[in-house]
Design a protein around this motif. Structure first.
Motif: not given
Length: 518
Positions: A337-361
């Motif tokens: 899991r992300p280490q505590r204190g880190r800000r980690v996200a999963v972003l769309p492959v092509e573009a965008g800064e909005t994190p993807l929902p749980v389960g999406e690659t």
């Protein structure tokens, strides 16, 4: 014994020097504590206390400043797995210069390419590299005798008054281009490593950490040296012959509490040794990084030792930031899991800064506010712009997060390969093979030879009437590439697959010619 050199006072709050953070406070608080045990063949041991290491670093730093090098000048360190490398690296930073560590496995040709790219003005050569001096004569070359002379300089009264965002060291990593790119890290990079102490290493001042790697590799330099010293712990490095049985013997002999290695080292130990014959009672756990850790290997290790291996995922640009936490259950198939204190996200492959929902690659991303994040790529503004998406640094790892925050890795979004923990660009290997006599076309990709083992494979199309053999291909590589970058496998094929626009399709070539049984 002469009186120890006085330890400089703490720096002001708006100043931070990476080398000082590792050594100055520890030298003041417990200067006689062993910081480094360097074990050689036949159990020869070189011991360095915090007080001795602090004094040696400040003496060499003062000596480097007598050379008239400008602030921020790059100093390439070309040395072996020894105390000389450690002192040179930290002394360069202590002097306000930028350390550029180089793997001892690189060829002279590769070193010259790095020097040209970084604009290094000086090089510190270890004894095993003195034959390279003529090729590097356009630089200020410091051989061991020169370093010893510089170490006779009275020590710096204080470490360089650098700011947290000032550059500290420059490492080169393979990316998606045909030449390695420099990753420039700030002095604050060491502060950015603090989340991993609890959430991966489980590291404290009383620990004795043994690392199986060579110190000129960033995994060893960070986890095996800088992290223990930042916590006031003891580090053990080994520079003798590499034998899988040496690691359990060293754990038992020196009562190591933590062991760090790449997964392949654990695999070799289990295969070559009866671990039950060693007293490993001091060991709390092992940690692994650099390549995927199969859960079957974790289970086999636990059955043999009673301890667990905790995995992590990271990048040269930020070190590790995803990990399994000591003392907590491991979720098979996830690096953590992300280490505590880190800000980690999963972003769309092509573009965008909005994190993807749980389960999406999507693409794994880290927020630019993380102090461990690089300052940038050296003289590569276009590549730097390509990995920054608003406030996020976006690497090439495809991943998804579940509802509990565990990360699930889905491979790379590019063709970068992983060779025993080193990132290797296929373009760099293909470039080295392009002028090999008898090769008409070549594609390089990572292929699996066992369920848990991958190797770099060269898919070679012979030139007409050529009788080229795999031995000649490998011999050519040995003269142009570091050993870890060279293919372990050569397959001769009738064609290299290409995309619709004519680009080499490496993964398709591998699927066609080296499929792994399902």
């Amino acid at each position: 014994m002469p009186a120890p050199d006085p330890v400089p006072p703490p720096a002001p709050a708006d100043r931070f020097n990476l080398a000082a953070h590792c050594l100055a406070a520890q030298a003041r608080a417990h200067g006689d504590k062993v910081a480094l045990l360097l074990v050689g063949e036949g159990d020869e041991v070189e011991r360095w206390t915090y007080g001795q290491m602090d004094a040696a670093v400040r003496r060499l730093a003062a000596g480097l400043l007598t050379l008239g090098l400008p602030p921020g000048a790059r100093v390439l360190i070309r040395s072996g797995n020894d105390a000389g490398f450690v002192i040179a690296f930290l002394a360069t930073i202590a002097a306000g210069l930028v350390a550029q560590p180089a793997s001892s496995q690189l060829t002279v040709e590769e070193v010259l390419s790095l020097v040209e790219d970084s604009g290094a003005v000086a090089v510190i050569l270890g004894a095993d590299h003195l034959h390279e001096r003529p090729a590097l004569s356009h630089l200020t070359v410091l051989a061991p005798d020169d370093v010893r002379r510089l170490c006779e300089t009275p020590p710096l009264a204080a470490y360089a008054a650098t700011a947290p965002d000032d550059p500290a060291y420059l490492v080169y990593t393979s990316g998606t281009t045909s030449r390695p790119k420099g990753v420039l890290h700030a002095q604050r990079a060491l502060l950015g490593r603090r989340p991993m102490y609890a959430d991966w290493l489980g590291l404290g001042a009383e620990d004795v950490l043994l690392h199986a790697g060579a110190v000129n590799w960033t995994y060893t330099l960070g986890v095996g040296l800088l992290d223990p010293w930042a916590c006031g712990a003891t580090s053990i490095l080994y520079n003798g012959p590499r034998d899988p049985a040496v690691w359990p013997r060293l754990i038992a002999r020196w009562r190591a509490t933590l062991f760090a290695a790449v997964p392949s080292v654990y695999r070799q130990m289990l295969k070559a040794c009866d671990l039950t014959t060693f007293d490993l009672s001091s060991l709390r756990h092992g940690v692994a990084a650099g390549e995927a850790l199969p859960f079957r290997l974790v289970e086999d290790w636990h059955a043999a030792t009673g301890t667990w291996i905790y995995e992590s995922l990271g990048m040269s640009e930020i070190s590790t930031f995803i990990s399994c936490r000591p003392g907590e259950p491991i979720r098979p198939g996830s690096p953590g899991r992300p280490q505590r204190g880190r800000r980690v996200a999963v972003l769309p492959v092509e573009a965008g800064e909005t994190p993807l929902p749980v389960g999406e690659t999507g693409l794994l991303a880290v927020h630019r506010s993380d102090p461990a994040l690089m300052l940038g790529y050296w003289n590569r503004p276009e590549e730097e712009a390509a990995v920054m998406r608003g406030d996020w640094f976006v690497g090439g790892d495809l991943a998804a997060c579940d509802a509990d925050g565990w990360l699930w890795f889905h491979g790379r979004n590019d063709d970068v390969m992983n060779a025993l923990g080193y990132r290797v660009s296929p373009l760099e290997v293909e470039k080295a093979l392009a002028d090999c006599p008898g090769i008409a076309e070549v594609a390089v990709a990572e292929t699996r030879v066992r369920e848990d083992v991958s190797v770099i494979t060269a898919f070679v199309v012979r030139a007409p009437d050529s009788d080229l053999t795999d031995d000649r291909v490998l011999a050519h590589c040995s003269g142009h590439l570091a050993a870890y970058k060279a293919p372990r496998r050569v397959l001769f094929v009738d064609r290299v697959e290409r995309t619709a626009n004519g680009k080499v399709a490496r993964k398709a070539t591998a699927r066609r010619n080296a499929p792994f049984p399902a």
